[in-house]
Design an enzyme around this catalytic site. Sequence first.
Site, PDB file in Angstrom:
ATOM      1  N   HIS A  24      -6.692  -6.865   3.332  1.00  0.00           N
ATOM      2  CA  HIS A  24      -5.892  -7.551   2.318  1.00  0.00           C
ATOM      3  C   HIS A  24      -5.085  -8.731   2.840  1.00  0.00           C
ATOM      4  O   HIS A  24      -4.439  -9.428   2.074  1.00  0.00           O
ATOM      5  CB  HIS A  24      -4.949  -6.580   1.596  1.00  0.00           C
TER       6      HIS A  24
HETATM    7  C1  UD1 Z   1       1.970  -7.909   0.074  1.00  0.00           C
HETATM    8  C2  UD1 Z   1       2.795  -8.274   1.297  1.00  0.00           C
HETATM    9  C3  UD1 Z   1       2.100  -7.783   2.542  1.00  0.00           C
HETATM   10  C4  UD1 Z   1       1.790  -6.308   2.464  1.00  0.00           C
HETATM   11  C5  UD1 Z   1       1.047  -6.003   1.174  1.00  0.00           C
HETATM   12  C6  UD1 Z   1       0.902  -4.515   1.034  1.00  0.00           C
HETATM   13  C7  UD1 Z   1       4.060 -10.376   1.146  1.00  0.00           C
HETATM   14  C8  UD1 Z   1       4.106 -11.792   1.582  1.00  0.00           C
HETATM   15  N1  UD1 Z   1       2.916  -9.737   1.415  1.00  0.00           N
HETATM   16  O1  UD1 Z   1       0.724  -8.578   0.192  1.00  0.00           O
HETATM   17  O2  UD1 Z   1       2.938  -7.992   3.668  1.00  0.00           O
HETATM   18  O3  UD1 Z   1       1.002  -5.966   3.556  1.00  0.00           O
HETATM   19  O4  UD1 Z   1       1.788  -6.509   0.061  1.00  0.00           O
HETATM   20  O5  UD1 Z   1      -0.162  -4.178   0.203  1.00  0.00           O
HETATM   21  O6  UD1 Z   1       4.995  -9.890   0.582  1.00  0.00           O
HETATM   22  N2  UD1 Z   1      -2.118  -7.957  -7.252  1.00  0.00           N
HETATM   23  C9  UD1 Z   1      -2.521  -7.274  -8.362  1.00  0.00           C
HETATM   24  N3  UD1 Z   1      -1.832  -6.153  -8.710  1.00  0.00           N
HETATM   25  C10 UD1 Z   1      -0.773  -5.682  -8.019  1.00  0.00           C
HETATM   26  C11 UD1 Z   1      -0.363  -6.401  -6.884  1.00  0.00           C
HETATM   27  C12 UD1 Z   1      -1.045  -7.542  -6.501  1.00  0.00           C
HETATM   28  O7  UD1 Z   1      -3.479  -7.653  -9.019  1.00  0.00           O
HETATM   29  O8  UD1 Z   1      -0.192  -4.643  -8.393  1.00  0.00           O
HETATM   30  C13 UD1 Z   1      -2.892  -9.152  -6.835  1.00  0.00           C
HETATM   31  C14 UD1 Z   1      -2.403 -10.448  -7.469  1.00  0.00           C
HETATM   32  O9  UD1 Z   1      -3.504 -11.247  -7.720  1.00  0.00           O
HETATM   33  C15 UD1 Z   1      -1.580 -11.076  -6.346  1.00  0.00           C
HETATM   34  C16 UD1 Z   1      -2.302 -10.598  -5.100  1.00  0.00           C
HETATM   35  O10 UD1 Z   1      -2.783  -9.306  -5.428  1.00  0.00           O
HETATM   36  O11 UD1 Z   1      -1.531 -12.474  -6.431  1.00  0.00           O
HETATM   37  C17 UD1 Z   1      -1.421 -10.523  -3.889  1.00  0.00           C
HETATM   38  O12 UD1 Z   1      -0.258  -9.704  -4.142  1.00  0.00           O
HETATM   39  P1  UD1 Z   1       1.100  -9.983  -3.356  1.00  0.00           P
HETATM   40  O13 UD1 Z   1       2.077  -8.911  -3.640  1.00  0.00           O
HETATM   41  O14 UD1 Z   1       1.535 -11.376  -3.526  1.00  0.00           O
HETATM   42  O15 UD1 Z   1       0.651  -9.901  -1.847  1.00  0.00           O
HETATM   43  P2  UD1 Z   1      -0.169  -8.780  -1.095  1.00  0.00           P
HETATM   44  O16 UD1 Z   1      -1.431  -9.391  -0.611  1.00  0.00           O
HETATM   45  O17 UD1 Z   1      -0.235  -7.556  -1.917  1.00  0.00           O
HETATM   46  N1  UDP Z   2      -2.711   3.091   1.368  1.00  0.00           N
HETATM   47  C1  UDP Z   2      -2.937   3.895   0.260  1.00  0.00           C
HETATM   48  N2  UDP Z   2      -4.066   3.662  -0.488  1.00  0.00           N
HETATM   49  C2  UDP Z   2      -4.971   2.697  -0.165  1.00  0.00           C
HETATM   50  C3  UDP Z   2      -4.730   1.894   0.978  1.00  0.00           C
HETATM   51  C4  UDP Z   2      -3.593   2.109   1.718  1.00  0.00           C
HETATM   52  O1  UDP Z   2      -2.150   4.782  -0.044  1.00  0.00           O
HETATM   53  O2  UDP Z   2      -5.969   2.553  -0.876  1.00  0.00           O
HETATM   54  C5  UDP Z   2      -1.476   3.315   2.136  1.00  0.00           C
HETATM   55  C6  UDP Z   2      -1.691   3.565   3.602  1.00  0.00           C
HETATM   56  O3  UDP Z   2      -1.824   4.949   3.858  1.00  0.00           O
HETATM   57  C7  UDP Z   2      -0.423   3.006   4.222  1.00  0.00           C
HETATM   58  C8  UDP Z   2      -0.038   1.882   3.282  1.00  0.00           C
HETATM   59  O4  UDP Z   2      -0.738   2.106   2.083  1.00  0.00           O
HETATM   60  O5  UDP Z   2       0.622   3.973   4.201  1.00  0.00           O
HETATM   61  C9  UDP Z   2      -0.408   0.563   3.878  1.00  0.00           C
HETATM   62  O6  UDP Z   2      -0.257  -0.427   2.929  1.00  0.00           O
HETATM   63  P1  UDP Z   2      -0.956  -1.834   3.042  1.00  0.00           P
HETATM   64  O7  UDP Z   2      -2.142  -1.745   3.908  1.00  0.00           O
HETATM   65  O8  UDP Z   2      -1.151  -2.310   1.653  1.00  0.00           O
HETATM   66  O9  UDP Z   2       0.188  -2.750   3.672  1.00  0.00           O
HETATM   67  P2  UDP Z   2       0.692  -3.045   5.151  1.00  0.00           P
HETATM   68  O10 UDP Z   2       0.968  -1.773   5.834  1.00  0.00           O
HETATM   69  O11 UDP Z   2      -0.352  -3.883   5.815  1.00  0.00           O
HETATM   70  O12 UDP Z   2       1.928  -3.877   4.915  1.00  0.00           O
END
Ligand code: UD1
Ligand code: UDP
Length: 363
Positions: free
Chosen positions: A203
């Site tokens: 991601h």
């Molecule tokens: C964010 C965090 C990242 C973390 C990740 C955990 C920042 C800069 N990034 O990244 O550090 O590792 O969360 O998963 O804060 N979207 C949906 N539904 C949702 C959420 C997101 O469709 O419920 C889609 C949207 O198109 C959005 C994209 O995902 O633009 C990215 O979501 P965003 O929260 O901006 O960043 P993450 O990649 O999730």
């Molecule tokens: N996780 C989850 N379901 C998924 C993928 C990840 O519950 O389908 C959990 C995973 O066990 C971990 C956390 O989400 O605890 C990690 O989140 P993510 O990878 O989105 O973010 P990051 O840790 O890179 O910020």
Amino acid sequence: MRVCSIVGARPQFIKAAVVSRTLREVAEEVLVHTGQHYDEEMSDVFFDELEIPKPEYNLGIESDTHGRQTARMVAAIEPVIEETDPDVILLYGDTNSTLAGAIVGSKRDVAVAHVEAGLRSNNRSMPEEINRILTDHASDLCFAPSRDAIRNLTDEGITDDVYWTGDVMYDAILDARERSADQSTILDDLGVQPDEFVLATVHRASNTDDPENLAAILDGLTDAPLPVVFPAHPRTVNRLQEHGLWERATSELELIEPLGYLDFVRLLDTAERVATDSGGVQKEAFFLETRCVTLREETEWVETVECGWNRLVGPETAAIREALTTDWEPKSTPRPYGDGMAGQRIISLLQQHLADSEPEEQL
Ligand code: UD1
Ligand code: UDP
């Protein structure tokens, strides 16, 4: 003691669950959900499974550009702080929700405490790295998960009120491992056997937004000698579609919706190995003793690489293929992230800090 905890993204719900549970026994907690993650499977599922109390405030900010999203969070958090007047703002990790909370705390002169302080990838093109640095420098209390994190803070001149606590995700997994083995039916649901599949998650912006990197990762994963189960983050689903890779991904991988925590932990515990660019998943793989192939050039969780449980391969097809197909053995299994009591330690430190900062009683 009144604590305002701010969360917004999937990993933060898991981290906050560990602390909130005990915190509410000794303090008043105001839980704020910024709304950064909002899909049922990215948010509600964690509140249900981990029995996290319903947030007192849901700010409903949702997705936006980094600047606008952070700014809108700042604007929405400030009145909550004004209204609830907490003694401390408690923040987790490195997302835009974390940074927004840090900005409001420092602007309104409310103590800021940061859980997972001191992590550095030393890659400033990563949005999370900037969030970490700014949050640590705006924090009054830094809770570091490892000794290496404390060294990083010291190197940047942050030495006051820095505490080693261990990692709250280790606390979380100790509980989840057993519960998931008892309760999760995901192996049967997917028709996979322990040790006979690879788990994958992707991601990071650097991997998903660059079509070449995403294609290279897809090529590496499709070469895996075992079926690949790929719970796809919504960002990755969008990018696979935009970059014309969707058909290939769905035909060659077991691409599924994001999973709840217990199902995900069950898969991670039983996978032959995992390929990921997630920070949390690298650590959890280490806790569960599943070999991890990290789809990044660097990591904040350096201890997992040093002991040989984690290999950094970057978005390189040949390196991914090699790490997924050859046998390699970890060197050792150290315990750099604590003893499963990080949450408890954080709460005691908060109590101690607030007692120390109470004004002396007038004689
Ligand atoms: C964010 C965090 C990242 C973390 C990740 C955990 C920042 C800069 N990034 O990244 O550090 O590792 O969360 O998963 O804060 N979207 C949906 N539904 C949702 C959420 C997101 O469709 O419920 C889609 C949207 O198109 C959005 C994209 O995902 O633009 C990215 O979501 P965003 O929260 O901006 O960043 P993450 O990649 O999730
Ligand atoms: N996780 C989850 N379901 C998924 C993928 C990840 O519950 O389908 C959990 C995973 O066990 C971990 C956390 O989400 O605890 C990690 O989140 P993510 O990878 O989105 O973010 P990051 O840790 O890179 O910020």
